[in-house]
Design an enzyme around this catalytic site. Structure first.
Site, short mmCIF file in Angstrom:
data_model
loop_
_atom_site.label_atom_id
_atom_site.label_comp_id
_atom_site.label_asym_id
_atom_site.label_seq_id
_atom_site.Cartn_x
_atom_site.Cartn_y
_atom_site.Cartn_z
N GLY A 38 19.64 -73.19 -27.39
CA GLY A 38 18.02 -73.25 -27.05
C GLY A 38 18.04 -72.37 -26.18
CB SER A 40 16.99 -68.25 -29.20
OG SER A 40 15.48 -68.94 -29.50
CB SER A 41 13.31 -69.69 -27.01
OG SER A 41 11.65 -69.97 -26.34
N GLY A 42 12.50 -70.17 -23.52
CA GLY A 42 12.18 -70.94 -22.40
C GLY A 42 13.11 -70.37 -21.99
NE ARG A 63 15.64 -74.73 -35.04
CZ ARG A 63 14.16 -75.43 -35.55
NH1 ARG A 63 14.33 -76.32 -36.05
NH2 ARG A 63 13.84 -75.11 -34.55
CG ASP A 92 18.55 -78.46 -37.31
OD1 ASP A 92 19.09 -78.59 -36.48
OD2 ASP A 92 18.38 -78.06 -39.26
CE1 TYR A 183 10.06 -83.49 -25.13
CE2 TYR A 183 9.09 -85.19 -22.59
CZ TYR A 183 10.12 -84.23 -23.10
OH TYR A 183 10.96 -82.58 -22.36
CE LYS A 187 13.69 -83.79 -23.40
NZ LYS A 187 14.40 -82.71 -22.80
N1 LIG Z 1 8.32 -76.40 -20.97
C1 LIG Z 1 8.72 -77.94 -20.38
O1 LIG Z 1 7.27 -77.78 -19.65
C2 LIG Z 1 9.73 -78.94 -20.41
C3 LIG Z 1 9.16 -79.65 -19.42
C4 LIG Z 1 10.29 -80.70 -19.03
C5 LIG Z 1 11.55 -81.19 -19.88
N2 LIG Z 1 11.59 -79.39 -20.37
C6 LIG Z 1 12.80 -79.51 -22.20
O2 LIG Z 1 13.23 -78.21 -21.89
C7 LIG Z 1 14.15 -78.00 -22.29
C8 LIG Z 1 13.96 -76.61 -23.18
O3 LIG Z 1 12.47 -76.35 -23.38
P1 LIG Z 1 11.41 -75.13 -23.38
O4 LIG Z 1 10.74 -75.50 -22.85
O5 LIG Z 1 12.29 -74.22 -22.88
O6 LIG Z 1 11.56 -74.81 -24.78
P2 LIG Z 1 11.59 -73.41 -25.83
O7 LIG Z 1 11.00 -72.47 -25.33
O8 LIG Z 1 10.66 -74.75 -27.09
O9 LIG Z 1 12.79 -73.51 -26.09
C9 LIG Z 1 13.10 -74.62 -27.76
C10 LIG Z 1 14.56 -73.60 -27.65
O10 LIG Z 1 15.40 -74.79 -28.43
C11 LIG Z 1 16.03 -74.61 -29.92
N3 LIG Z 1 15.81 -75.17 -30.90
C12 LIG Z 1 14.87 -75.88 -31.01
N4 LIG Z 1 15.22 -76.64 -32.53
C13 LIG Z 1 16.68 -76.48 -32.24
C14 LIG Z 1 17.69 -77.24 -33.46
N5 LIG Z 1 17.56 -77.84 -33.92
N6 LIG Z 1 19.09 -76.22 -33.02
C15 LIG Z 1 19.07 -75.83 -32.27
N7 LIG Z 1 18.19 -75.01 -31.78
C16 LIG Z 1 16.80 -75.80 -31.34
C17 LIG Z 1 15.04 -73.34 -30.28
O11 LIG Z 1 15.47 -71.98 -30.73
P3 LIG Z 1 14.53 -72.11 -32.72
O12 LIG Z 1 13.42 -73.43 -32.63
O13 LIG Z 1 14.98 -70.93 -33.63
O14 LIG Z 1 15.73 -73.20 -33.52
C18 LIG Z 1 14.03 -72.45 -28.58
O15 LIG Z 1 15.71 -71.37 -28.30
C19 LIG Z 1 14.27 -79.03 -24.10
O16 LIG Z 1 15.00 -79.82 -24.34
C20 LIG Z 1 12.81 -79.51 -23.17
O17 LIG Z 1 11.99 -80.99 -24.50
C21 LIG Z 1 10.70 -78.90 -20.81
#
Ligand SMILES: NC(=O)c1ccc[n+]([C@@H]2O[C@H](COP(=O)([O-])OP(=O)(O)OC[C@H]3O[C@@H](n4cnc5c(N)ncnc54)[C@H](OP(=O)(O)O)[C@@H]3O)[C@@H](O)[C@H]2O)c1
Length: 325
Positions: A38, A40-42, A63, A92, A183, A187
């Site tokens: 993950g 590539s983002s966030g 991915r 993936d 979800y 978690k």
């Molecule tokens: N943002 C929040 O408010 C928040 C709060 C609590 C916990 N979290 C947790 O923190 C983590 C990151 O969240 P984020 O908000 O930063 O997410 P995000 O911006 O949506 O980034 C998600 C990343 O995961 C990759 N990904 C998704 N499905 C995948 C797969 N099957 N295989 C490999 N890579 C995959 C995506 O790239 P591709 O789509 O190109 O694969 C992307 O790089 C997650 O576990 C989320 O549950 C987030």
């Protein structure tokens, strides 16, 4: 007499030193290999930028190849030396066989020192309306993808007797919030996994950190918002939104310090203290603080819970009122 007067000063100095020790990383990433799913983002991308600034070799996994290429340009532009290597892997992580093979391949090329599971997402909705596809996808990415990567890597880290594992959970993995049935289940499961791994890996000098981000301003969070029932939105609004850089910085410091829980902000601290349970601890100082504050925090939590229940009842009444008209 002088000693008694100096006592408060000594106490404050001691507490400040303990605090400083706890936020100053004991390990370093310089010259080491960090691999982030993950990335590539966030939050994952923010962490990769920090690792790049600190002189690490960085591999990011996701991915979508186009987003991976754009992210690695940004990440590598923050490098602190020309020796650093930056790699993207399109994978993936829910595909068990492909993930096992790829993680071993990455680790063969350059042993991974710190592995961060950050790939994940949330889809909300009331329990009975979650589809079979939603349920499968949420468990596949949040839980099974983490298991897939770690089963390939953990035996290697144990053999090397060196490594750091980070699992990204959520504040929603500590308490059940309306609309997060599936979800939150995934978690919560990660918390169990992290606690067991911590006990299994400590004696191999492999540390385990469970990151528990609050609502964080990422592309994933924007998508999640589209699925939130009104109740979930109103309950979450109370907590505000954090920058991914802040979450990534805390995650990195806590992982380098071998801390088990990594959280950000006062409310998250309240939650992690309240939910500390039988989690491992590093210092008796933390245990004493938890023992002294748990009771009052439980009292504070009752105000939050009552407020959340009021929101749920009000929304139900509004819906039923709208139906009757
Ligand atoms: N943002 C929040 O408010 C928040 C709060 C609590 C916990 N979290 C947790 O923190 C983590 C990151 O969240 P984020 O908000 O930063 O997410 P995000 O911006 O949506 O980034 C998600 C990343 O995961 C990759 N990904 C998704 N499905 C995948 C797969 N099957 N295989 C490999 N890579 C995959 C995506 O790239 P591709 O789509 O190109 O694969 C992307 O790089 C997650 O576990 C989320 O549950 C987030």
């Amino acid at each position: 007499m002088l000693f008694i007067m100096l006592l408060p000063v000594l106490l404050v100095t001691f507490l400040l030193k303990l605090y400083k020790d706890s936020i100053t990383p004991k390990k370093t990433l310089r010259g080491k290999h960090i691999c982030i799913t993950g990335g590539s983002s966030g939050i994952g991308k923010s962490l990769a930028v920090l690792a790049s600034q600190q002189g690490a070799h960085v591999t990011i996994i996701a991915r979508n190849s186009t987003r991976l290429s754009a992210a690695i340009l940004e990440i590598s532009s923050e490098r602190s030396s020309d020796e650093q290597e930056f790699v993207t892997v399109s994978l993936d992580c829910t595909d068990t066989n492909a993930t096992h093979a790829k993680i071993k391949e990455i680790d063969d090329k350059r042993p991974i020192y710190m592995f961060v599971n950050c790939a994940g997402f949330a889809t909300c909705g009331i329990f009975e309306e979650m589809t079979q596809a939603d349920i499968k996808n949420l468990f596949d990415i949040n839980y099974f993808a983490t298991v897939n990567t770690l089963q390939a890597l953990v035996p290697r880290m144990k053999q090397r007797k060196d490594g750091i594992v980070v699992i990204t959970g959520s504040q929603g993995g500590l308490m059940g919030i309306y609309g997060y049935s599936i979800y939150a289940s995934a978690k919560f499961a990660l918390r169990g996994l992290a606690e067991v791994l911590k006990m299994e890996l400590d004696c191999y000098n492999v540390s385990v950190t469970l990151s528990l981000p609050p609502d964080t301003d990422t592309p994933g969070f924007e998508t999640e918002n589209l699925t939130k029932p009104k109740e979930t939105k109103l309950i979450s609004e109370a907590a505000g939104l954090v920058d991914p850089q802040v979450v990534a910085q805390a995650l990195l410091n806590d992982a380098l310090n071998g801390k088990f829980f990594s959280s950000v902000g006062f409310e998250s601290w309240l939650m992690t203290t309240l939910c500390v349970g039988m989690t491992p601890f590093q210092r008796y100082f933390d245990v004493i603080v938890q023992a002294l504050t748990l009771g009052p925090i439980r009292l504070i939590s009752s105000f939050y819970i009552t407020n959340f229940q009021k929101i749920v009842i009000k929304c139900k009444e509004e819906r039923e009122g709208a139906k009757d008209k």
